[in-house]
Design a protein around this motif. Sequence first.
Motif, short mmCIF file in Angstrom:
data_model
loop_
_atom_site.label_atom_id
_atom_site.label_comp_id
_atom_site.label_asym_id
_atom_site.label_seq_id
_atom_site.Cartn_x
_atom_site.Cartn_y
_atom_site.Cartn_z
N GLN A 1 40.47 43.50 -21.22
CA GLN A 1 40.46 44.63 -20.32
C GLN A 1 41.30 44.85 -19.30
N ASP A 2 41.97 43.49 -18.50
CA ASP A 2 42.95 43.81 -17.68
C ASP A 2 44.06 44.08 -18.41
N ASN B 1 47.46 51.10 -19.50
CA ASN B 1 47.31 52.28 -19.29
C ASN B 1 47.78 52.85 -18.04
N ASP B 2 47.94 52.07 -16.79
CA ASP B 2 48.64 52.59 -15.93
C ASP B 2 50.02 52.82 -16.06
N PRO C 1 50.63 58.30 -16.11
CA PRO C 1 51.43 59.22 -15.39
C PRO C 1 51.32 60.65 -15.89
N PHE C 2 50.61 60.66 -16.98
CA PHE C 2 50.23 62.10 -17.94
C PHE C 2 48.76 62.31 -17.52
N ALA C 3 48.19 61.93 -16.65
CA ALA C 3 46.89 62.25 -16.42
C ALA C 3 46.38 63.86 -16.37
N ASP D 1 40.77 53.24 -17.92
CA ASP D 1 41.55 53.69 -16.58
C ASP D 1 40.56 52.92 -15.53
N GLY D 2 39.90 52.01 -16.35
CA GLY D 2 38.68 51.21 -15.12
C GLY D 2 37.42 51.83 -15.46
N ALA D 3 37.40 52.99 -15.85
CA ALA D 3 35.90 53.69 -16.15
C ALA D 3 35.70 53.65 -17.44
#
Length: 851
Positions: free
Chosen positions: A554-555, A561-562, A567-569, A596-598
């Motif tokens: 997950q990390d 993902n970051d 950048p294109f969220a 994204d952590g969720a």
Amino acid sequence: MSQDRRSPRIRAEELSEQGRALWHQGNPAAALICFTEADRLIAGKQDVPLRLRLDIGANRALCLAQTGDYGAADARYAKLARLCADEQAPCTTVLRQWAKVKEETGQFDQARALYARVPPGADDPDEDHLTWHHAMGILNWRQGRLAEARADFAAAVKALPKDPQNALGRLAVLGNDALLSWELGDDWRATRLAEQMQDIRRSAEKTTLSDEIILLRVAAMRARRAGDTTGEVAQWQAGRAMLLEHAPNDIARRLDLTGELIEALQRNGAQQAAIALLQAEVADLAAIAGDFAWMARFLLARQQIAAADPGALDEARQNLCLVMAAYLGLTPPEAEVELIIELARLADAGGQGDAAILFGKMALNGLAALAHGHDGVQLRAILTAGKHIADSVVARLIDKGRFSEAEALSRLEDRVRFRALLRRDRAIASDPPAPVPLLPHEIRATNAWAASRETLRDSRNNGDTGAARTIARQMLDRVLAATAPPPAKPAPQAPLAPAPGVVRLRFTMGASQGFATCVDAAGEVTRALACDRATVNRLIAELRTQTDTADAWQDPARRLNDALIAPFAAQLDGATRLEIDAAGPYAYVPFCLLHDGARCLVETVQICNAAPDLPPPSGDRPGKGLVHLAALPDGPLARRPDWMQTPPGRFAPLHAALGPQMTRARWITALQDRPRYLSVAAHLDCEPARPDLWALELGDGQSLHLSDLGSRAFCFAGIDLAAFATCGSGIAGDDHGQGKSLARLALEKGAGASIGTLWDISDSAAHWLITAFWLALEADPQADPVRALSTLQARLAETARRPMAVPPATGGIGGAPGLLRPADWAAFAVFTRPSHNRSQPPDQHKDGPSC
């Protein structure tokens, strides 16, 4: 001067006595002069007893070895062994000394065979048992056979004289047993043996130099075990000073102690002191012939590389060139591997990454060659010795995005074993690939190295030292200047607006930084990625290697993902589908896992891999039915799958070719029948760096090479979807555009879409997921493979994000996997052509599928 009228035999006997006296004084070089002259005097003389001939010959060979001329010593012992065989004379001493030479030159198996010819008998004295078991213990220790070494040392200690005075000169037996015991973690036994050595020393009137040095060795180890690095250095300094005082010409032991002192200085943080010591040693030994002068220069180069100072690196390079000129091609393979490892470290310290990779691969292939035919213990010991260079090469490969090669080297031991099994299989005519994969430019470089080695050896044999040094310098310069070919750049694509609700992300890698281009209905935007190239590649490698654990993935998934998605969220907000156009290392990313952590990305949007350079669909009418081809010998994928047992729906008619029925001819027939769906379950051999060898294993034992799929006999036109439940069917050859994946080939040959995998998968996991996929596709009103797979992976991702306290039970071997591990399902991806806005005509290719 009066002429010496004594017989050659008498003069030879006197010279032999002088030689023995000099040898006992620790001066093998002077002793060698005496034994050589004695040997010359008795050459061809018929009245010389065999005993004297063997005695002089063996002592001469022993001194040759102790002064570094191992090649001459080896030849001399071979001659003596033949003489013993011809005369049917005892040859115990000759063979044991010869075994020691083989051991010192790394020819361990030959040394073992020689020792095995002269074991002690039940009636032989304890001294013979002590000598033999001690020698075998050292050999086993060097080969990594620690349990056997311990048993031999114990047998030698048992044969040690009980009288302390008689035990003098044999303290090495106790000392080596103590040192091995410390290595095995048996501190109690090691301490007891060390105290026994001190008791013998205190009770003896006089000790030998060998005894004093082994006592200092043990004292140095005790200091090291206690964390007293300063005390350890002091012990090694005392031992070296003692040897220089009492036996300054015993160069072999001198360099041995110097090497130990250098390592102790390093542990004490005294790098410059170590370099200064070795520089003085090189100067002292400059006039000495034999291996030892160059050994000192080699040790110096090693320390200079560790210092990593630009000036020191230049000197290290010069020293290694001199060592190459003097001994490359003469030394045993083990010594050349050790030299190449230092060359790899030199390139790495100098920032020459491609050269470091090449030298590292050469060293690892050399180690793998040494491991051929060895048992498991020896194999592990050999590969453990090269683990540091393997780790370095893997790290460099990851930095450059060469993941397939890195993953192959991470399981080098398994590849060495597999190669050994294939080489023993007489039914296999061709030689299996090398355990260490090499790219074409690396193969050319290694071949050029081998050819230059022969030229260098010829120059040296002809006495042309200058030419040998020039060749060595050119060899090193060529490899250090070697660079991998630049990654193949995809053909430029005209901007093509995707269908409504679709966002396309195209990732490309520059020289040091990555770039992402986002295309949606609003237009196109390109951004440089926040992470540099090496950082992104490390994150990709970390994610790929952590997918088999419940939550470690997950990390790296969040950090990727970051870097790639966040950048294109804004563009992705509200999108229904994400098309990934990934080149180079990005093609190895399991995008479904990024989160994204969720939530994971696949929980928010459907994902597929779309390459805009593919030709448009053929326009042929879709085929009918489904064909399932399975060549696995056993397991669920080898049988008619469960999803084929359901009432026929859109997959009808259903056909299957299982096991031996899956042949090359059946493949061609299946494609000619023009099914709408194709399902393939087989082993796919994707040898890293060798796309010419990629092949599917068929049920009849033959191979279907992917290069064969390019022929007109294999046409996928009319197939809506080809699903490949095989290992690595969705990854290309490497970062340099070599090799097309099986999934890509199916698209180029006319398939509308394909399913492939990004890494090796288990049969049980593949069976479960591919079964669930086909059932989901059957239930989907539009039979959309992207939606079917994304929906399935979204459910699994939600479960995987929430690790359970107790993992779910699995069905055992061949049963359903727990499916908490992303390794079981995240490898699967849909590959297709990009969608486009129907109001804008697509950029048509002149040619359709190449059937």
